[in-house]
Motif scaffolding. Structure first.
Motif, mmCIF file in Angstrom:
data_model
loop_
_atom_site.group_PDB
_atom_site.id
_atom_site.type_symbol
_atom_site.label_atom_id
_atom_site.label_comp_id
_atom_site.label_asym_id
_atom_site.label_seq_id
_atom_site.Cartn_x
_atom_site.Cartn_y
_atom_site.Cartn_z
ATOM 1 N N ARG A 1 0.857 -1.193 0.000
ATOM 2 C CA ARG A 1 0.000 0.000 0.000
ATOM 3 C C ARG A 1 0.896 1.247 0.000
ATOM 4 N N GLY A 2 0.620 2.153 -0.934
ATOM 5 C CA GLY A 2 1.382 3.394 -1.009
ATOM 6 C C GLY A 2 2.703 3.284 -1.746
ATOM 7 N N GLU A 3 3.003 2.117 -2.322
ATOM 8 C CA GLU A 3 4.262 1.939 -3.049
ATOM 9 C C GLU A 3 4.015 1.895 -4.567
ATOM 10 N N GLY A 4 5.103 1.845 -5.309
ATOM 11 C CA GLY A 4 5.011 1.813 -6.772
ATOM 12 C C GLY A 4 4.792 3.165 -7.400
ATOM 13 N N HIS A 5 5.217 4.237 -6.715
ATOM 14 C CA HIS A 5 4.969 5.597 -7.233
ATOM 15 C C HIS A 5 5.618 5.809 -8.602
ATOM 16 N N ALA A 6 6.889 5.424 -8.722
ATOM 17 C CA ALA A 6 7.586 5.639 -9.998
ATOM 18 C C ALA A 6 6.923 4.842 -11.119
ATOM 19 N N PHE A 7 6.575 3.589 -10.834
ATOM 20 C CA PHE A 7 5.903 2.757 -11.839
ATOM 21 C C PHE A 7 4.572 3.371 -12.252
ATOM 22 N N LYS A 8 3.798 3.823 -11.289
ATOM 23 C CA LYS A 8 2.481 4.391 -11.588
ATOM 24 C C LYS A 8 2.588 5.709 -12.348
ATOM 25 N N ALA A 9 3.751 6.367 -12.230
ATOM 26 C CA ALA A 9 3.972 7.622 -12.964
ATOM 27 C C ALA A 9 4.556 7.366 -14.354
ATOM 28 N N GLY A 10 4.692 6.091 -14.718
ATOM 29 C CA GLY A 10 5.194 5.756 -16.050
ATOM 30 C C GLY A 10 6.540 5.077 -16.068
ATOM 31 N N GLY A 11 7.132 4.853 -14.917
ATOM 32 C CA GLY A 11 8.442 4.210 -14.850
ATOM 33 C C GLY A 11 8.390 2.751 -15.256
ATOM 34 N N PRO A 12 9.530 2.192 -15.699
ATOM 35 C CA PRO A 12 9.537 0.832 -16.253
ATOM 36 C C PRO A 12 9.879 -0.262 -15.246
ATOM 37 N N TRP A 13 10.158 0.104 -13.990
ATOM 38 C CA TRP A 13 10.644 -0.877 -13.028
ATOM 39 C C TRP A 13 9.820 -0.857 -11.739
ATOM 40 N N ILE A 14 9.824 -2.010 -11.070
ATOM 41 C CA ILE A 14 9.309 -2.125 -9.709
ATOM 42 C C ILE A 14 10.407 -2.758 -8.863
ATOM 43 N N TYR A 15 10.736 -2.134 -7.743
ATOM 44 C CA TYR A 15 11.833 -2.608 -6.909
ATOM 45 C C TYR A 15 11.352 -3.634 -5.887
ATOM 46 N N ASP A 16 12.313 -4.442 -5.420
ATOM 47 C CA ASP A 16 11.961 -5.543 -4.522
ATOM 48 C C ASP A 16 11.301 -5.072 -3.227
ATOM 49 N N ASN A 17 11.694 -3.891 -2.724
ATOM 50 C CA ASN A 17 11.127 -3.413 -1.460
ATOM 51 C C ASN A 17 9.750 -2.772 -1.615
ATOM 52 N N GLU A 18 9.220 -2.763 -2.842
ATOM 53 C CA GLU A 18 7.874 -2.228 -3.074
ATOM 54 C C GLU A 18 6.817 -3.335 -3.134
ATOM 55 N N ILE A 19 7.267 -4.578 -3.063
ATOM 56 C CA ILE A 19 6.356 -5.713 -3.248
ATOM 57 C C ILE A 19 5.918 -6.279 -1.902
ATOM 58 N N ALA A 20 4.601 -6.409 -1.732
ATOM 59 C CA ALA A 20 4.045 -6.987 -0.499
ATOM 60 C C ALA A 20 4.073 -8.503 -0.540
ATOM 61 N N GLU A 21 3.692 -9.081 -1.677
ATOM 62 C CA GLU A 21 3.654 -10.542 -1.783
ATOM 63 C C GLU A 21 3.701 -10.975 -3.241
ATOM 64 N N ILE A 22 4.121 -12.231 -3.412
ATOM 65 C CA ILE A 22 4.122 -12.871 -4.718
ATOM 66 C C ILE A 22 3.067 -13.967 -4.692
ATOM 67 N N LEU A 23 2.136 -13.897 -5.632
ATOM 68 C CA LEU A 23 1.019 -14.836 -5.683
ATOM 69 C C LEU A 23 1.308 -15.912 -6.721
ATOM 70 N N GLY A 24 1.099 -17.166 -6.328
ATOM 71 C CA GLY A 24 1.435 -18.263 -7.225
ATOM 72 C C GLY A 24 2.893 -18.647 -7.069
ATOM 73 N N GLU A 25 3.420 -19.378 -8.038
ATOM 74 C CA GLU A 25 4.806 -19.862 -7.977
ATOM 75 C C GLU A 25 5.544 -19.529 -9.270
ATOM 76 N N PRO A 26 5.712 -18.238 -9.561
ATOM 77 C CA PRO A 26 6.403 -17.858 -10.806
ATOM 78 C C PRO A 26 7.893 -18.147 -10.720
ATOM 79 N N ALA A 27 8.455 -18.558 -11.832
ATOM 80 C CA ALA A 27 9.901 -18.751 -11.905
ATOM 81 C C ALA A 27 10.571 -17.406 -12.154
#
Length: 365
Positions: A11-37
């Protein structure tokens, strides 16, 4: 798409991505859903599950997700990649001389982590992200077919994925032929200047194609003057200065290979030592060399990284004739404002700023 693995933002993260940025950093992620490789495709969700796009996941990297599309329903298949490659090539055809050019430039072309340079009839690829690395062969096949539609036959493909940043992605550094072997020394023509580019041993992919128009801009500025090119490499800026009518051009480079290539390129263009000479040396680190270079230069050129521009900026003034120009440039997009601020702190007036796809240039007096 409901079965597609996903990452959910805090909650409240991903500002750069939401403004058009191409990356999401590891410390902006709350959880990973499923089992992606790692290297696989994930849906990007806001904290409340709202879909925001799709991208590559890599838990090994600080850049955990590289965005492929803002359409959360996008299917990343051959057709998707064909549209991306076609759009990139069409943009180059509309805007630049495509005889030698950067055909694909990573995030700028929505193919994150991938660079493909075209040197005449040779392609050089640099793959810097795990996800795109797994699609590299498909993308290159699509590009070769697309160029063939325009009557361009690709003689060979060379990989220069030997940058240290690959280690941060959990990948090895690699280089070598991706096609049948060919002579890696390729002759190109840019701004009317001929070069021999060594795609196997030259810096990055062999030649800094993204500075083409900055090199062209030096031609009228150099006319009739004395020009010192501090990091001449293959001689690209220096040769454009000579072509523009400079009375004297001196190139300096710490690399013996660079000096040899610059000398060879001068001969290729019929530019004699009465106009352009090259010597080995480190202009930033060697005070004796700077004293030997003397003053009275109408222009000093430094096409190099941000730290070196900053370090050199207080040392250039004694080299210049009254009213002389300092032209500094490089791929410094994340430090462009810092470089500009330090130039001004060191007494430089920035007369002109140019930028394109991460590259910045400052013309100073």
């Amino acid at each position: 798409m409901s079965d597609t693995p996903a990452i959910r933002l805090k909650r409240g993260e991903g500002h750069a991505f939401k403004a058009g940025g191409p990356w999401i950093y590891d410390n902006e992620i709350a959880e990973i859903l499923g089992e992606p490789a790692d290297g696989g495709i994930v849906r990007i969700e806001d904290y409340n599950g709202y879909p925001l796009g799709v991208g590559f996941l890599n838990r090994a990297s600080t850049i955990a997700v590289r965005v492929l599309s803002r359409d959360a329903g996008a299917v990343i298949d051959r057709d998707f990649l064909e549209r991306r490659v076609r759009a990139a090539w069409q943009y180059r055809k509309d805007t630049v001389d495509t005889s030698s050019c950067r055909v694909i430039f990573g995030e700028s072309d929505f193919l994150p982590g991938l660079v493909v340079d075209k040197f005449a009839d040779v392609l050089v690829v640099e793959s810097l992200a795990l996800g795109i690395d797994r699609l590299k062969s498909t993308i290159l096949s699509l590009l070769v077919d697309l160029l063939k539609e325009d009557g361009i036959s690709v003689r060979g493909i060379y990989e220069r994925s030997d940058a240290k940043v690959r280690l941060k992605e959990g990948m090895e550094r690699v280089k070598g032929f991706l096609s049948d072997p060919f002579d890696p020394v390729v002759e190109i023509v840019e701004n009317g200047v001929r070069y021999q580019v060594d795609v196997a041993e030259g810096q990055k992919t062999g030649f800094f194609l993204d500075q083409k128009y900055n090199r062209l801009a030096i031609q009228p500025l150099a006319r009739g003057g004395r020009v010192l090119d501090c990091f001449t490499h293959t001689g690209a800026f220096a040769l454009n200065a000579a072509k523009g009518g400079a009375a004297e051009v001196l190139g300096v480079d710490a690399s013996e290979l660079g000096v040899a290539q610059a000398t060879q390129n001068a001969a290729l263009n019929g530019i004699g030592q009465d106009t352009y000479t090259v010597r080995i040396g480190d202009v930033l680190g060697d005070a004796v060399l700077r004293a030997d270079l003397g003053g009275g230069w109408q222009m000093v050129v430094a096409n190099i990284v941000a730290d070196v521009i900053i370090g050199l900026s207080p040392l250039v003034r004694p080299m210049l004739a009254p009213g002389g120009l300092f032209l500094c440039s490089g791929i410094i997009d994340d430090r462009a404002q810092e470089v500009a601020d330090r130039l001004r702190e060191n007494g430089w007036e920035i007369l002109e700023t140019r930028s394109a796809e991460g590259w910045f240039s400052y013309l100073c007096r």
